[in-house]
Design a protein around this motif. Structure first.
Motif, PDB file in Angstrom:
ATOM      1  N   GLY A  71      -5.024  -2.298   5.799  1.00 34.35           N
ATOM      2  CA  GLY A  71      -5.140  -1.775   7.161  1.00 34.35           C
ATOM      3  C   GLY A  71      -5.213  -2.870   8.193  1.00 34.35           C
ATOM      4  N   GLY A  72      -4.141  -3.047   8.937  1.00 33.96           N
ATOM      5  CA  GLY A  72      -4.176  -3.931  10.093  1.00 33.96           C
ATOM      6  C   GLY A  72      -3.703  -5.360   9.868  1.00 33.96           C
ATOM      7  N   ARG A  79      -0.926  16.198   8.671  1.00 29.54           N
ATOM      8  CA  ARG A  79      -2.212  15.556   8.337  1.00 29.54           C
ATOM      9  C   ARG A  79      -3.234  15.908   9.406  1.00 29.54           C
ATOM     10  NH1 ARG A  79      -0.341   9.859   5.607  1.00 29.54           N
ATOM     11  NH2 ARG A  79       1.443  10.770   4.585  1.00 29.54           N
ATOM     12  N   PRO A 108       3.696  -3.215   7.602  1.00 23.98           N
ATOM     13  CA  PRO A 108       4.410  -4.503   7.650  1.00 23.98           C
ATOM     14  C   PRO A 108       5.475  -4.629   6.561  1.00 23.98           C
ATOM     15  CG  PRO A 108       2.069  -4.851   7.930  1.00 23.98           C
ATOM     16  CD  PRO A 108       2.236  -3.411   7.558  1.00 23.98           C
ATOM     17  N   GLN A 123       0.683   6.390  -7.275  1.00 25.31           N
ATOM     18  CA  GLN A 123      -0.500   6.948  -6.598  1.00 25.31           C
ATOM     19  C   GLN A 123      -0.546   8.460  -6.809  1.00 25.31           C
ATOM     20  OE1 GLN A 123      -1.178   7.616  -2.260  1.00 25.31           O
ATOM     21  NE2 GLN A 123      -2.809   6.114  -2.488  1.00 25.31           N
ATOM     22  N   GLY A 157       3.604   8.615  14.025  1.00 27.01           N
ATOM     23  CA  GLY A 157       3.135   7.525  13.166  1.00 27.01           C
ATOM     24  C   GLY A 157       3.866   7.466  11.836  1.00 27.01           C
ATOM     25  N   LEU A 158       4.337   8.606  11.356  1.00 33.00           N
ATOM     26  CA  LEU A 158       4.963   8.634  10.029  1.00 33.00           C
ATOM     27  C   LEU A 158       6.488   8.559  10.097  1.00 33.00           C
ATOM     28  CD1 LEU A 158       2.814  11.499   8.473  1.00 33.00           C
ATOM     29  CD2 LEU A 158       2.711   9.074   7.868  1.00 33.00           C
ATOM     30  N   LEU A 215      -0.610  -4.022   2.315  1.00 33.43           N
ATOM     31  CA  LEU A 215       0.277  -3.936   3.489  1.00 33.43           C
ATOM     32  C   LEU A 215       1.132  -2.677   3.376  1.00 33.43           C
ATOM     33  CD1 LEU A 215       1.575  -7.597   3.103  1.00 33.43           C
ATOM     34  CD2 LEU A 215       0.049  -6.863   4.944  1.00 33.43           C
ATOM     35  N   ALA A 216       1.056  -1.807   4.363  1.00 28.08           N
ATOM     36  CA  ALA A 216       1.929  -0.624   4.353  1.00 28.08           C
ATOM     37  C   ALA A 216       3.027  -0.812   5.404  1.00 28.08           C
ATOM     38  CB  ALA A 216       1.117   0.640   4.594  1.00 28.08           C
ATOM     39  N   LYS A 259      -8.338   4.442  -4.527  1.00 22.23           N
ATOM     40  CA  LYS A 259      -8.299   4.160  -3.077  1.00 22.23           C
ATOM     41  C   LYS A 259      -9.403   4.970  -2.418  1.00 22.23           C
ATOM     42  CE  LYS A 259      -5.182   3.805   0.915  1.00 22.23           C
ATOM     43  NZ  LYS A 259      -3.766   3.602   1.288  1.00 22.23           N
ATOM     44  N   TYR A 289       8.455   5.237  10.194  1.00 25.80           N
ATOM     45  CA  TYR A 289       8.415   4.460   8.946  1.00 25.80           C
ATOM     46  C   TYR A 289       9.239   5.148   7.857  1.00 25.80           C
ATOM     47  CZ  TYR A 289       5.247   1.601  11.476  1.00 25.80           C
ATOM     48  OH  TYR A 289       4.739   0.767  12.444  1.00 25.80           O
ATOM     49  N   ALA A 305       0.857  -1.191   0.000  1.00 21.95           N
ATOM     50  CA  ALA A 305       0.000   0.000   0.000  1.00 21.95           C
ATOM     51  C   ALA A 305       0.894   1.242   0.000  1.00 21.95           C
ATOM     52  CB  ALA A 305      -0.904  -0.018   1.222  1.00 21.95           C
TER      53      ALA A 305
END
Ligand SMILES: Cc1cc2nc3c(=O)[nH]c(=O)nc-3n(C[C@H](O)[C@H](O)[C@H](O)COP(=O)(O)O)c2cc1C
Length: 402
Positions: A293-294, A401, A318, A101, A358-359, A315-316, A222, A362, A23
């Motif tokens: 998601g998840g 965001r 993971p 995207q 959160g960002l 999957l983003a 999306k 990653y 993702a």
């Protein structure tokens, strides 16, 4: 029996070699001219080598005057075609397909970037992070037509560069999601009001793209299952939009939101609601769907595909933590990706900078993967915060965001 390693052929004949989909993950690895850097290209080479069948890039902006984040790549013309081509080819190395995207942030463009962002209507952002965004002005009809052209143009450039397709980003509160939402969209012209009017911009983007790129080039969308907010975009609306896009011939729908694998972890009802939603979508349309998601365990991925609950597993996080997750799973070496809750140790500070926490972790790991370094396994947010501040300065601490 269908397994995560069974190929999938989209309506337009494009075959995905397996059911794993990376993702979108905004890498913020564009240079100051908004071009993809070599670091970004290396990152995608690593993901392709790791066995993923379909790779969606992080969001790329269609207009350099409307950017969502520091470090965005922008695709507006063919000036950067060589570097875009290198990106596309690095990611298709190992038989993977790559979709670019495409996004426009609308009002979700922070003060540090936009003095006055645009939106369907002049409705300011709400919520804890609203202070970081200037109030938007409403787009004119002429400007809406220009934005539609920019999306179409970016798809044409993506095809020239060698991408396998594009994904239109209409989720997560960005411009196209703002058009879908009755809260954000108070227009009284043909782009607001009824659902048919609120979805018009997406329909015109899609049909305009299709006319230019032909039937072989994949176009995905999306979309949120719902905005989970009062007077936002509802589940019923989301289902109708998906049916409409299916009837127009779109190739893939990615459903985002909720937590698919572990409903109880997300509070009562929410996750289960999401599983039911994916099932409703699958019942009512022909085209394949991806659910994101998840997911973070081999069992969860196996079950979702074997039980035909989704066609692709998105999957983003993971795939940032385990970039070769599909290869590992194929040889029985993957059981779970350790998707951490990161903390500074202070609950109140965590809350203030939650979107950054959160960002940034990653984004830090993506840069490490690109340079061949191992992923850092930690619960502490401090290393990642230091990384973002070194890269972007103190403005990194302001939410990007809503
Ligand atoms: C660092 C990071 C960047 C993201 N950037 C994007 C993006 O550019 N576009 C998008 O549609 N979603 C983006 N997302 C959301 C993911 O695609 C995905 O929907 C979400 O993380 C839930 O999936 P997961 O549980 O597999 O991580 C991002 C997520 C993360 C963690």
């Amino acid at each position: 029996m269908t397994t995560p390693f069974t190929p999938l052929t989209l309506k337009n004949g494009t075959t995905l070699k397996n059911r794993f989909m990376k993702a979108a993950t905004s890498e913020t690895l564009g240079d100051k001219y908004y071009r993809p850097t070599n670091t970004l290209i290396n990152l995608y080479r690593n993901w392709a080598k790791g066995g993923t069948g379909l790779i969606i890039t992080g969001n790329v902006m269609v207009d350099s005057s409307a950017r969502g984040e520091f470090g965005n790549v922008v695709v507006e013309d063919t000036l950067n075609l060589d570097q875009l081509s290198r990106w596309a080819h690095a990611a298709t190395d190992n038989g993977a397909q790559i979709f670019l995207q495409l996004n426009h942030p609308g009002k979700q463009s922070p003060k540090t970037i936009s003095k006055q962002p645009v939106s369907p209507s002049a409705v300011p952002m709400t919520g804890d992070n609203a202070f970081a965004f200037n109030a938007p002005r409403a787009l004119s009809r002429v400007e809406i037509k220009e934005i539609i052209q920019k999306f179409i143009n970016a798809a044409v450039v993506a095809k020239k560069a060698g991408f396998s397709g594009v994904e239109i980003h209409a989720a997560h509160g960005y411009l196209l999601n703002q058009f879908l939402s009755p809260h954000d969209n108070r227009r009284v012209d043909e782009y607001g009001g009824t659902l048919e009017n609120r979805v018009r911009i997406i329909v015109e983007i899609y049909t305009g793209m299709r006319e230019k790129v032909g039937d072989d080039f994949s176009i995905a969308l999306k979309i949120n299952s719902s905005d989970f907010s009062d007077n936002g975009f509802s589940e019923e609306d989301s289902l109708k939009v998906i049916q409409k896009m299916d009837s127009l011939g779109i190739d893939l729908i990615e459903i985002s939101g909720g937590n698919y694998e572990n409903p109880t972890m997300q509070g009562v009802g929410k996750g289960a609601f999401f599983i039911n939603y994916a099932a409703k979508v699958k019942e009512s349309i022909d085209m394949p769907i991806a659910v994101t998601g998840g997911f973070n365990t081999a069992n969860g991925i196996d079950n979702a595909i074997e039980n035909n609950e989704t066609d692709l597993v998105g999957l983003a996080r993971p795939l940032v933590i385990v970039p070769d997750l599909p290869n590992q799973m194929e040889r029985g070496a993957f059981t779970r990706a350790n998707v951490h809750y990161l903390t500074t140790g202070s609950k109140s500070f965590d809350k203030k900078i939650s979107s950054l926490i959160g960002l940034s972790y990653y984004q830090q790991q993506m840069e490490r993967i690109a340079s061949g370094k191992h992923v850092i396994d930690t619960n502490s947010a401090w290393g990642a915060l230091g990384f973002s501040i070194r890269k972007q300065g103190l403005s990194a601490l302001l939410p990007q965001r809503g």
